[in-house]
Design a protein around this motif. Structure first.
Motif, PDB file in Angstrom:
ATOM      1  N   THR A  78     -40.915  -1.113 -15.205  1.00 10.66           N
ATOM      2  CA  THR A  78     -41.474  -1.344 -16.533  1.00 10.66           C
ATOM      3  C   THR A  78     -40.410  -1.083 -17.579  1.00 10.66           C
ATOM      4  O   THR A  78     -39.304  -0.626 -17.268  1.00 10.66           O
ATOM      5  CB  THR A  78     -42.710  -0.433 -16.757  1.00 10.66           C
ATOM      6  N   PHE A  79     -40.755  -1.365 -18.828  1.00 13.12           N
ATOM      7  CA  PHE A  79     -39.875  -1.044 -19.947  1.00 13.12           C
ATOM      8  C   PHE A  79     -39.916   0.472 -20.151  1.00 13.12           C
ATOM      9  O   PHE A  79     -40.909   1.129 -19.855  1.00 13.12           O
ATOM     10  CB  PHE A  79     -40.381  -1.776 -21.196  1.00 13.12           C
ATOM     11  N   PRO A  94     -38.674 -15.414 -31.761  1.00 14.96           N
ATOM     12  CA  PRO A  94     -40.065 -15.232 -32.197  1.00 14.96           C
ATOM     13  C   PRO A  94     -40.705 -16.524 -32.679  1.00 14.96           C
ATOM     14  O   PRO A  94     -40.078 -17.336 -33.361  1.00 14.96           O
ATOM     15  CB  PRO A  94     -39.936 -14.232 -33.353  1.00 14.96           C
ATOM     16  N   GLY A  96     -45.551  -4.129 -34.091  1.00 15.60           N
ATOM     17  CA  GLY A  96     -46.956  -3.755 -34.088  1.00 15.60           C
ATOM     18  C   GLY A  96     -47.485  -3.620 -32.689  1.00 15.60           C
ATOM     19  O   GLY A  96     -46.775  -3.865 -31.702  1.00 15.60           O
ATOM     20  N   SER A 154     -40.528   2.361 -22.407  1.00 14.33           N
ATOM     21  CA  SER A 154     -41.631   2.888 -23.217  1.00 14.33           C
ATOM     22  C   SER A 154     -42.736   3.546 -22.388  1.00 14.33           C
ATOM     23  O   SER A 154     -43.274   4.585 -22.784  1.00 14.33           O
ATOM     24  CB  SER A 154     -42.210   1.720 -24.032  1.00 14.33           C
ATOM     25  N   SER A 188     -48.673  -4.830 -27.056  1.00 15.97           N
ATOM     26  CA  SER A 188     -47.526  -4.815 -27.985  1.00 15.97           C
ATOM     27  C   SER A 188     -47.514  -6.099 -28.787  1.00 15.97           C
ATOM     28  O   SER A 188     -47.661  -7.185 -28.227  1.00 15.97           O
ATOM     29  CB  SER A 188     -46.214  -4.714 -27.193  1.00 15.97           C
ATOM     30  N   ARG A 213     -32.180 -11.781 -19.512  1.00 12.64           N
ATOM     31  CA  ARG A 213     -32.319 -10.319 -19.484  1.00 12.64           C
ATOM     32  C   ARG A 213     -32.803  -9.843 -18.119  1.00 12.64           C
ATOM     33  O   ARG A 213     -33.558 -10.558 -17.453  1.00 12.64           O
ATOM     34  CB  ARG A 213     -33.319  -9.841 -20.532  1.00 12.64           C
ATOM     35  N   GLY A 238     -46.395  -0.864 -30.291  1.00  5.82           N
ATOM     36  CA  GLY A 238     -47.079  -0.628 -29.023  1.00  5.82           C
ATOM     37  C   GLY A 238     -46.785   0.755 -28.459  1.00  5.82           C
ATOM     38  O   GLY A 238     -47.666   1.398 -27.890  1.00  5.82           O
ATOM     39  N   HIS A 239     -45.556   1.214 -28.637  1.00 10.51           N
ATOM     40  CA  HIS A 239     -45.197   2.510 -28.060  1.00 10.51           C
ATOM     41  C   HIS A 239     -46.024   3.643 -28.653  1.00 10.51           C
ATOM     42  O   HIS A 239     -46.568   4.480 -27.926  1.00 10.51           O
ATOM     43  CB  HIS A 239     -43.697   2.795 -28.214  1.00 10.51           C
ATOM     44  N   ALA A 281     -48.839  -4.434 -22.580  1.00  8.40           N
ATOM     45  CA  ALA A 281     -47.895  -4.943 -23.591  1.00  8.40           C
ATOM     46  C   ALA A 281     -47.631  -6.432 -23.419  1.00  8.40           C
ATOM     47  O   ALA A 281     -47.456  -7.155 -24.398  1.00  8.40           O
ATOM     48  CB  ALA A 281     -46.580  -4.165 -23.513  1.00  8.40           C
ATOM     49  N   HIS A 282     -47.613  -6.907 -22.155  1.00  4.80           N
ATOM     50  CA  HIS A 282     -47.258  -8.309 -21.873  1.00  4.80           C
ATOM     51  C   HIS A 282     -48.472  -9.226 -21.753  1.00  4.80           C
ATOM     52  O   HIS A 282     -48.293 -10.398 -21.436  1.00  4.80           O
ATOM     53  CB  HIS A 282     -46.530  -8.405 -20.519  1.00  4.80           C
ATOM     54  N   THR A 335     -35.427 -14.681 -25.962  1.00  5.01           N
ATOM     55  CA  THR A 335     -36.597 -15.159 -26.696  1.00  5.01           C
ATOM     56  C   THR A 335     -36.256 -15.406 -28.149  1.00  5.01           C
ATOM     57  O   THR A 335     -35.173 -15.022 -28.620  1.00  5.01           O
ATOM     58  CB  THR A 335     -37.786 -14.175 -26.569  1.00  5.01           C
ATOM     59  N   TYR A 385     -35.175  -7.827 -17.023  1.00  2.00           N
ATOM     60  CA  TYR A 385     -36.435  -7.076 -17.195  1.00  2.00           C
ATOM     61  C   TYR A 385     -37.079  -6.934 -15.831  1.00  2.00           C
ATOM     62  O   TYR A 385     -37.545  -7.916 -15.278  1.00  2.00           O
ATOM     63  CB  TYR A 385     -37.388  -7.796 -18.125  1.00  2.00           C
ATOM     64  N   LYS A 421     -42.834 -10.713 -28.474  1.00  2.00           N
ATOM     65  CA  LYS A 421     -44.032 -10.943 -27.646  1.00  2.00           C
ATOM     66  C   LYS A 421     -44.710 -12.284 -27.977  1.00  2.00           C
ATOM     67  O   LYS A 421     -44.458 -12.881 -29.012  1.00  2.00           O
ATOM     68  CB  LYS A 421     -45.017  -9.788 -27.848  1.00  2.00           C
ATOM     69  N   ASP A 433     -50.981  -0.320 -19.556  1.00  2.00           N
ATOM     70  CA  ASP A 433     -49.943  -0.837 -20.442  1.00  2.00           C
ATOM     71  C   ASP A 433     -50.039  -2.357 -20.331  1.00  2.00           C
ATOM     72  O   ASP A 433     -49.571  -2.964 -19.366  1.00  2.00           O
ATOM     73  CB  ASP A 433     -48.565  -0.325 -19.996  1.00  2.00           C
ATOM     74  N   HIS A 469     -44.788  -6.726 -30.733  1.00  2.00           N
ATOM     75  CA  HIS A 469     -43.381  -6.774 -31.148  1.00  2.00           C
ATOM     76  C   HIS A 469     -42.928  -8.225 -31.325  1.00  2.00           C
ATOM     77  O   HIS A 469     -43.506  -9.148 -30.708  1.00  2.00           O
ATOM     78  CB  HIS A 469     -42.531  -6.078 -30.069  1.00  2.00           C
TER      79      HIS A 469
HETATM   80  N1  T4K Z   1     -44.573  -1.369 -22.478  1.00  2.00           N
HETATM   81  C1  T4K Z   1     -43.960  -2.471 -22.017  1.00  2.00           C
HETATM   82  C2  T4K Z   1     -44.213  -2.910 -20.618  1.00  2.00           C
HETATM   83  C3  T4K Z   1     -43.099  -3.185 -22.858  1.00  2.00           C
HETATM   84  O1  T4K Z   1     -42.461  -4.278 -22.380  1.00  2.00           O
HETATM   85  C4  T4K Z   1     -42.900  -2.756 -24.181  1.00  2.00           C
HETATM   86  C5  T4K Z   1     -41.974  -3.457 -25.058  1.00  2.00           C
HETATM   87  C6  T4K Z   1     -43.597  -1.611 -24.625  1.00  2.00           C
HETATM   88  C7  T4K Z   1     -44.420  -0.929 -23.726  1.00  2.00           C
HETATM   89  C8  T4K Z   1     -43.466  -1.075 -26.024  1.00  2.00           C
HETATM   90  O2  T4K Z   1     -44.024  -1.953 -27.004  1.00  2.00           O
HETATM   91  P1  T4K Z   1     -43.386  -1.939 -28.513  1.00  2.00           P
HETATM   92  O3  T4K Z   1     -43.336  -0.519 -28.985  1.00  2.00           O
HETATM   93  O4  T4K Z   1     -42.027  -2.594 -28.463  1.00  2.00           O
HETATM   94  O5  T4K Z   1     -44.386  -2.749 -29.310  1.00  2.00           O
HETATM   95  C9  T4K Z   1     -37.613  -5.863 -26.073  1.00  2.00           C
HETATM   96  C10 T4K Z   1     -38.626  -5.399 -27.095  1.00  2.00           C
HETATM   97  O6  T4K Z   1     -38.008  -4.623 -28.126  1.00  2.00           O
HETATM   98  C11 T4K Z   1     -39.756  -4.608 -26.542  1.00  2.00           C
HETATM   99  O7  T4K Z   1     -40.829  -4.720 -27.465  1.00  2.00           O
HETATM  100  C12 T4K Z   1     -40.230  -5.163 -25.207  1.00  2.00           C
HETATM  101  N2  T4K Z   1     -41.238  -4.362 -24.574  1.00  2.00           N
HETATM  102  C13 T4K Z   1     -39.062  -5.289 -24.249  1.00  2.00           C
HETATM  103  C14 T4K Z   1     -39.470  -5.839 -22.902  1.00  2.00           C
HETATM  104  O8  T4K Z   1     -38.121  -6.177 -24.821  1.00  2.00           O
HETATM  105  P2  T4K Z   1     -35.045  -5.507 -25.862  1.00  2.00           P
HETATM  106  O9  T4K Z   1     -34.213  -4.413 -26.443  1.00  2.00           O
HETATM  107  O10 T4K Z   1     -34.755  -5.923 -24.495  1.00  2.00           O
HETATM  108  O11 T4K Z   1     -35.041  -6.843 -26.704  1.00  2.00           O
HETATM  109  P3  T4K Z   1     -34.235  -7.205 -28.020  1.00  2.00           P
HETATM  110  O12 T4K Z   1     -34.758  -6.473 -29.180  1.00  2.00           O
HETATM  111  O13 T4K Z   1     -32.790  -7.103 -27.719  1.00  2.00           O
HETATM  112  O14 T4K Z   1     -34.642  -8.734 -28.181  1.00  2.00           O
HETATM  113  C15 T4K Z   1     -34.346  -9.706 -27.178  1.00  2.00           C
HETATM  114  C16 T4K Z   1     -33.843 -10.961 -27.834  1.00  2.00           C
HETATM  115  O15 T4K Z   1     -34.845 -11.507 -28.660  1.00  2.00           O
HETATM  116  C17 T4K Z   1     -32.634 -10.778 -28.736  1.00  2.00           C
HETATM  117  O16 T4K Z   1     -31.467 -10.919 -27.975  1.00  2.00           O
HETATM  118  C18 T4K Z   1     -32.771 -11.897 -29.757  1.00  2.00           C
HETATM  119  C19 T4K Z   1     -34.271 -12.133 -29.810  1.00  2.00           C
HETATM  120  N3  T4K Z   1     -34.867 -11.548 -31.028  1.00  2.00           N
HETATM  121  C20 T4K Z   1     -35.239 -10.225 -31.012  1.00  2.00           C
HETATM  122  C21 T4K Z   1     -35.774  -9.666 -32.148  1.00  2.00           C
HETATM  123  C22 T4K Z   1     -36.172  -8.208 -32.168  1.00  2.00           C
HETATM  124  C23 T4K Z   1     -35.028 -12.337 -32.140  1.00  2.00           C
HETATM  125  O17 T4K Z   1     -34.670 -13.537 -32.140  1.00  2.00           O
HETATM  126  N4  T4K Z   1     -35.593 -11.776 -33.261  1.00  2.00           N
HETATM  127  C24 T4K Z   1     -35.962 -10.476 -33.314  1.00  2.00           C
HETATM  128  O18 T4K Z   1     -36.478 -10.014 -34.353  1.00  2.00           O
HETATM  129  O19 T4K Z   1     -36.557  -4.990 -25.993  1.00  2.00           O
END
Ligand code: T4K
Length: 373
Positions: free
Chosen positions: A85-86, A10, A195, A88, A183, A314, A60-61, A159-160, A8, A316, A188, A157, A185
């Motif tokens: 799920t994630f 943002p 947030g 979290s 979420s 990914r 969100g967490h 989040a999505h 993804t 997921y 999202k 949950d 984040h």
């Molecule tokens: N419940 C569920 C079902 C959830 O899916 C989530 C979060 C939560 C609860 C908890 O909500 P939060 O506390 O996060 O608000 C990501 C996210 O960090 C996470 O928020 C999300 N679910 C989860 C499904 O995915 P990662 O570690 O797989 O993704 P990450 O950070 O490696 O990002 C993916 C790609 O996005 C990166 O390779 C590049 C791109 N990216 C990412 C960020 C952070 C950007 O281009 N810019 C950025 O700032 O967890």
């Protein structure tokens, strides 16, 4: 080598729009503690979700933990949840001193299978925490009905599930159960950098949750054991901007979703997990299932082949949270066979509003080519 494509990217509002929001913060010097941007965003989100209360949190967490804390469940209570799920979701339950009990999911959309919930209820069960996976809504009427019959609380949950509504009655994902967590984040559909927040309708939760996200303060006194979950004004300002554009973001996501569907829907061994027909989707993810027997390659092989072409899809969600070391001893993965199969087969392809046709084509060709190697 082509430019890397991540799962993804943002969505961003025009920078000058955000700067205009920030200039208000420079003038007022109110940076946090439920300031004017925070209040404006909460009010806008109440309207957006059709709920009396929406409380913002830093992520969100933390919001999910606060949702469980406000229910005041006895320590060690069981919470029926999903392993698909994630991390979290299960972590919030465990960190609140509660025990996750893993329920299997439906093969179609990966949400909790309501037909299995009652068999998992014990005298220690106090709540259910289902997940609206990829924005597909759970069987909320059935789940909420089971909870009501057994005196259980429900925290979704969600989040999505930002902006997802039910076609039949227009209800948003925020109105089901006792509380729903969203979420915001960066990754999202709608984000505030980091947030999240809680949608709910019970006024008793309102005062308690205000304390839980602000060190336990109520009317100037510390009335309970709170933490610090307050969203800053700069984050809320991003939310105000993104809320003006989220309809566009979703329309662009839909465009990409349809491009993928056109290219991949007839491929033997690749199955798209499409949005359920009875919802207005937010197109938050593009999950495919890889049937290795028919496609000729496993999900992991497809994922590696894509990475070899600088495309970072990914898994997921893999592994199941119940397979993670902290839960492994108390859970039995063979008890959730549908979730286990999904976790082995699913791959979410890159999906974001400004993914152009050329990149979508490049990704589809890489997927199709991976099966032929
Ligand atoms: N419940 C569920 C079902 C959830 O899916 C989530 C979060 C939560 C609860 C908890 O909500 P939060 O506390 O996060 O608000 C990501 C996210 O960090 C996470 O928020 C999300 N679910 C989860 C499904 O995915 P990662 O570690 O797989 O993704 P990450 O950070 O490696 O990002 C993916 C790609 O996005 C990166 O390779 C590049 C791109 N990216 C990412 C960020 C952070 C950007 O281009 N810019 C950025 O700032 O967890």
């Amino acid at each position: 080598m082509n430019e890397p494509i991540y799962v993804t990217k943002p969505a961003m509002p025009p920078l000058d729009e955000y700067m205009a929001e920030l200039s208000g913060i420079w003038d007022s010097r109110i940076l946090t503690n439920t300031g004017p941007k925070h209040q404006a965003l909460e009010a806008a989100l109440c309207k957006f979700f059709g709920v009396p209360y929406f409380y913002l949190f830093t992520n969100g967490h933390l919001a999910l933990e606060a949702a469980l804390q406000v229910l005041n469940l006895p320590r060690g209570s069981e919470v029926i949840t999903t392993p698909f799920t994630f991390v979290s979701t299960s972590a919030a339950i465990a960190r609140m001193g509660l025990t996750p009990v893993f329920c299997d999911v439906k093969d179609g959309d990966g949400t909790m299978n309501p037909a299995l919930i009652e068999s998992l209820i014990t005298p220690r069960t106090r709540a259910i925490m289902p997940v609206h996976v990829y924005g597909n809504l759970c069987d909320t009427d059935e789940i909420d009905g089971i909870a009501a019959r057994h005196g259980l609380k429900v925290v979704y949950d969600a989040a999505h599930a930002f902006s997802v509504t039910r076609k039949a009655d227009g209800k948003s994902a925020g109105v089901f159960g006792d509380i729903s967590m969203f979420s915001f984040h960066a990754t999202k559909v709608f984000h505030t950098f980091e947030g999240g927040g809680l949608a709910f309708s019970n006024p008793e939760f309102a005062a308690k949750l205000a304390g839980l996200r602000n060190f336990g303060f109520a009317d100037g006194e510390v009335a309970g054991l709170g933490g610090n979950g307050k969203m800053s004004e700069a984050h809320a300002a991003m939310g105000l901007c993104n809320l003006r554009h989220v309809g566009n973001y979703i329309a662009e996501r839909r465009r990409v979703f349809e491009l993928y569907t056109e290219r991949l829907s007839d491929c033997p061994g690749i199955k798209i997990i499409a949005p359920d027909a009875d919802i207005n989707s937010n197109y938050s993810y593009f999950p495919i299932r890889v049937d290795a027997g028919r496609f000729g390659k496993t999900r992991d092989e497809v994922c590696e082949a894509l990475a070899g072409e600088n495309i970072y899809a990914r898994k997921y969600f893999y592994p199941l949270t119940s397979a993670m070391p902290i839960y492994r001893e108390q859970s039995d993965i063979s008890a959730t066979p549908v979730a286990a199969k999904l976790a082995d087969e699913v791959l979410t392809l890159p999906l974001y509003p400004d993914l152009d046709k050329a990149d979508a084509d490049r990704i589809c060709e890489a997927v199709l080519r991976s099966g032929k190697r």
